[in-house]
Design an enzyme around this catalytic site. Structure first.
Site, PDB file in Angstrom:
ATOM      1  CG  HIS A 243      -1.739  -1.071   1.379  1.00 48.34           C
ATOM      2  ND1 HIS A 243      -2.696  -0.995   0.427  1.00 48.34           N
ATOM      3  CD2 HIS A 243      -2.251  -2.099   2.240  1.00 48.34           C
ATOM      4  CE1 HIS A 243      -3.520  -2.839   0.577  1.00 48.34           C
ATOM      5  NE2 HIS A 243      -3.238  -2.717   1.659  1.00 48.34           N
TER       6      HIS A 243
HETATM    7  C1  BDR Z   1      -3.360   1.153   5.249  1.00 46.66           C
HETATM    8  O1  BDR Z   1      -3.014   0.870   6.548  1.00 46.66           O
HETATM    9  C2  BDR Z   1      -2.337   0.497   7.405  1.00 46.66           C
HETATM   10  O2  BDR Z   1      -2.127  -1.315   8.051  1.00 46.66           O
HETATM   11  C3  BDR Z   1      -0.984   0.507   6.482  1.00 46.66           C
HETATM   12  O3  BDR Z   1      -0.289   0.385   6.326  1.00 46.66           O
HETATM   13  C4  BDR Z   1      -1.622   1.193   4.737  1.00 46.66           C
HETATM   14  O4  BDR Z   1      -1.110   2.512   5.145  1.00 46.66           O
HETATM   15  C5  BDR Z   1      -3.552   0.225   4.005  1.00 46.66           C
HETATM   16  O5  BDR Z   1      -4.817   0.464   4.374  1.00 46.66           O
END
Ligand code: BDR
Ligand code: CA
Length: 320
Positions: A243
């Protein structure tokens, strides 16, 4: 090549840790500082994790400033993301990273961002990859510095499906009011969202190669066990979603990301849709777009960028 000046805002987390490696190991970026927020774990832990990663990769020159410990308005009930990132937020490795020697600055995240923006001759890109609390607080407290922000390249949201609720993504869901302030700010926003980040994955087989690539990749491999399990068993994704790294790849190589300019608003009062980034992909409302939204990513070159950054960092420092 002129470098892209960035301030990252992180809730380190496994994919945040990998994003820090990408930012520091890719010559496109000049990382002016890293600010921290609560999110994947509580603030103390995410800050310590950030410092640990910078020590791991030998970049203790990058200043770190501690930010928000809770959302602006929403009542803080810490989410338990230990099933995704481990209790320590870095995968509960059998051989964990040592307690960092480096300390955060004695000014807050918002103060650090404000001073850095004020002192810079060129506008700076903010890269928030956790809840938007620090950035929203900056917007509220330092309106005069908005022209100094080149753009906000954030990780969060989605056009439809969520991972923290059926329709809300975790970073936005943790502080929907902060995200709402950001989307209403008039700043240039790019939203690296789940539509593309779920597709920007390291395949489970590909991850096995990390063991032998170099010492840093091998450490990341050790970190990723619980994260891989989450994506395989619960998310049923073809691999580990990168992500937070998508923000950086999109900045460095815009051609890797398919995107669309859309009007996005954050639901801050829906009973079932609280925290949803309502994205007008079809322009039904006929509003002027306020964000560029990622829809897809060219996965293989994206993952190669991450691998190359790790190889660069591993070559600069000999082992953990
Ligand atoms: C986002 O949520 C967090 O758990 C991850 O680091 C990322 O930034 C994904 O939905
Ligand atoms: Ca994150």
């Amino acid at each position: 090549m002129e470098k892209i000046k960035i301030i990252m805002d992180v809730d380190t987390g496994i994919d945040d840790a990998i994003a820090i490696c990408l930012a520091c190991g890719n010559e496109a970026f000049d990382v002016l500082g890293i600010t921290t927020t609560y999110g994947n774990r509580k603030l103390e832990q995410t800050t310590e994790n950030t410092l640990k990663i910078l020590e791991l990769i030998g970049r203790t020159d990058i200043p770190v400033a501690k930010g928000a410990e809770k959302p602006i308005i929403k009542v803080y009930e810490p989410e338990d993301y230990s099933v995704v990132h481990g209790y320590d937020g870095l995968g509960d490795m059998p051989d964990p990273l040592p307690t960092p020697e480096k300390k955060p600055l004695d000014i807050s995240a918002v103060e650090f961002m404000a001073r850095t923006l004020a002192a810079s001759e060129e506008p700076i890109t903010l890269v928030p990859v956790g809840p938007m609390t620090n950035v929203a607080t900056l917007i509220l407290t330092h309106p005069e510095l908005m022209p100094k922000i080149k753009q906000v390249m954030l990780m969060g949201g989605s056009t439809l499906k969520g991972n923290a609720s059926p329709v809300a993504e975790a970073n936005i869901m943790q502080d929907p009011e902060a995200a709402h302030i950001l989307f209403k700010s008039g700043l240039k926003i790019s939203m690296a969202c789940l539509d593309a980040t779920w597709k920007g994955y390291i395949g489970f087989d590909e991850l096995e190669d990390f063991k032998n690539d170099n010492w840093l990749s091998a450490t990341i491999y050790d970190m990723c066990g619980i994260y891989a399990e989450h994506y395989k068993l619960r998310m049923k994704n073809p691999g580990l979603a990168m992500h937070d790294s998508l923000t950086l790849a999109w900045l460095a190589k815009p051609e890797l990301v398919k995107s669309k300019d859309c009007y996005v608003t954050v639901d801050i009062d829906g009973r079932y849709t609280y925290g949803m980034t309502v994205t007008d992909v079809r322009n039904v409302l006929c509003h002027r777009p306020n964000a560029t939204v990622s829809l897809d990513v060219d996965r293989v070159p994206f993952i190669n960028m991450i691998k190359e950054a790790m190889a660069n960092l591993a070559a600069q420092k000999k082992g953990r």
